[in-house]
Write a protein that holds these residues in place. Sequence first.
Motif, mmCIF file in Angstrom:
data_model
loop_
_atom_site.group_PDB
_atom_site.id
_atom_site.type_symbol
_atom_site.label_atom_id
_atom_site.label_comp_id
_atom_site.label_asym_id
_atom_site.label_seq_id
_atom_site.Cartn_x
_atom_site.Cartn_y
_atom_site.Cartn_z
ATOM 1 N N GLY A 73 -14.976 -7.107 -11.721
ATOM 2 C CA GLY A 73 -13.731 -7.625 -12.622
ATOM 3 C C GLY A 73 -12.611 -8.152 -11.755
ATOM 4 N N LEU A 74 -11.859 -9.091 -12.482
ATOM 5 C CA LEU A 74 -10.528 -9.620 -11.879
ATOM 6 C C LEU A 74 -9.369 -8.850 -12.368
ATOM 7 C CD1 LEU A 74 -9.396 -12.275 -10.620
ATOM 8 C CD2 LEU A 74 -9.380 -13.396 -12.777
ATOM 9 N N GLY A 75 -8.693 -8.044 -11.470
ATOM 10 C CA GLY A 75 -7.714 -7.008 -11.781
ATOM 11 C C GLY A 75 -6.394 -7.450 -11.396
ATOM 12 N N ALA A 76 -5.687 -6.734 -12.436
ATOM 13 C CA ALA A 76 -4.174 -6.817 -12.110
ATOM 14 C C ALA A 76 -3.500 -5.480 -12.613
ATOM 15 C CB ALA A 76 -3.548 -8.133 -12.875
ATOM 16 N N ASP A 77 -2.464 -5.315 -12.027
ATOM 17 C CA ASP A 77 -1.592 -4.207 -12.444
ATOM 18 C C ASP A 77 -1.221 -4.395 -13.968
ATOM 19 O OD1 ASP A 77 0.484 -2.448 -13.270
ATOM 20 O OD2 ASP A 77 1.723 -3.080 -11.526
ATOM 21 N N ALA A 78 -1.993 -3.435 -14.696
ATOM 22 C CA ALA A 78 -1.923 -3.457 -16.078
ATOM 23 C C ALA A 78 -0.348 -3.185 -16.661
ATOM 24 C CB ALA A 78 -2.797 -2.253 -16.763
ATOM 25 N N THR A 79 0.683 -2.901 -15.876
ATOM 26 C CA THR A 79 1.939 -2.881 -16.487
ATOM 27 C C THR A 79 2.904 -4.164 -15.957
ATOM 28 O OG1 THR A 79 3.010 -1.629 -14.500
ATOM 29 C CG2 THR A 79 1.916 -0.435 -15.969
ATOM 30 N N ASN A 80 1.852 -4.845 -15.297
ATOM 31 C CA ASN A 80 2.803 -6.191 -14.999
ATOM 32 C C ASN A 80 2.356 -7.425 -15.923
ATOM 33 O OD1 ASN A 80 3.505 -8.749 -13.780
ATOM 34 N ND2 ASN A 80 3.575 -7.653 -11.822
ATOM 35 N N ALA A 81 3.016 -7.635 -17.011
ATOM 36 C CA ALA A 81 2.710 -8.700 -17.888
ATOM 37 C C ALA A 81 2.616 -9.970 -17.257
ATOM 38 C CB ALA A 81 3.737 -8.868 -18.835
ATOM 39 N N GLU A 82 3.401 -10.288 -16.198
ATOM 40 C CA GLU A 82 3.266 -11.714 -15.385
ATOM 41 C C GLU A 82 1.829 -11.853 -15.003
ATOM 42 O OE1 GLU A 82 6.007 -13.761 -12.189
ATOM 43 O OE2 GLU A 82 7.019 -12.564 -13.765
ATOM 44 N N ALA A 83 1.453 -10.553 -14.013
ATOM 45 C CA ALA A 83 0.326 -10.714 -13.365
ATOM 46 C C ALA A 83 -0.975 -10.661 -14.384
ATOM 47 C CB ALA A 83 0.114 -9.368 -12.474
ATOM 48 N N VAL A 84 -0.779 -10.014 -15.412
ATOM 49 C CA VAL A 84 -1.896 -9.963 -16.382
ATOM 50 C C VAL A 84 -2.142 -11.486 -17.075
ATOM 51 C CG1 VAL A 84 -2.444 -9.062 -18.734
ATOM 52 C CG2 VAL A 84 -1.746 -7.263 -16.883
#
Length: 296
Positions: free
Chosen positions: A24-35
């Motif tokens: 998976g290519l993951g980002a903090d699910a609460t961080n819209a910019e990272a997502v």
Amino acid sequence: MIARAAAILRAGGLVAFPTETVYGLGADATNAEAVTRIFAVKGRPLGHPLIVHIGDVSQLDVWAGSVPVSARALAEEFWPGPLTVIVERGRQVVDAVTGGHPTVGLRVPDHPMALELLREFAGAIAAPSANRFGRVSPTSADHVRSDLGDEVDFVLDGGPCAVGVESTIIDCTSDVAMILRHGAVTADEIAAVIGYRPADVGGPSRAPGMMVSHYAPDCRVVLADSHASAAEVALGLPVAEVLDPGPDVAAFAHDLYRLLRDADRRGVATLVVVLAPEVGIGVAVNERLRKAAGGV
Ligand code: TXA
Ligand code: MG
């Protein structure tokens, strides 16, 4: 290594991590910019929702708005494991993750490194497969590096993925649960838990972001019903090879995406692939093969 990966997630970075299905290519699910950066790196159109990976079943109520009986029973039975449950989204799920859809896909991955990362990060990780949009999913850290290069901030190497094809997706938001994508958790196994056979809408173009061209290697993929007919077709084509699941379809699922990548690397023009028997993980394998063949 895990601590560093968690710190990168906290800082809004992207971390590729192993799961039992694919990387998976993951980002903090609460961080819209990272997502949002996930979409840019993958070249994935916005509006194709991402799966939110959580650390344990208790997180289901945190990330879902409401949890139908079927979803809870399936989560309790199959998590950690290769099953994504679609439920009404919880309030902290950002629009960037769901593409504005009112639902969210949740799963607890069954890989020690993924679970350790989720524990250390102490949050939820939004992650699609760590490949460029429309390409074959990565089942090793090397696949991720060759697809995404420097555009991913950190790659956790957990070796080859055990299952090799993406999770089963089951939509629990209607009265009748529906399979949107087949995977290692089968319709029969789901039926045994929810008490009826789920509707089957697996196949191209059903879930948002699922289209015919998904899972496509560069080479042409042609399907055959038997080894004999595959061999015959391959004989008449230049630089063609036959790929046959053989009797151990789980082992074939494990190897499938690597074999497709290898064929491309070796310049194979056409792969003539024998379909698996339509049972167990063979259903998931055939779904991928039909997509790789362009939906024919
Ligand atoms: O095994 C897997 O599921 C892997 C690993 C990394 O967990 N992930 C994965 O993610 O395959 P992705 O983004 O490549 O595929 C997820 C699929 C997409 O086709 C997306 O459209 C669908 O899940 N999906 C996600 N959320 C959804 C939702 N709320 N409603 C319907 N479909 C959804
Ligand atoms: Mg994908």
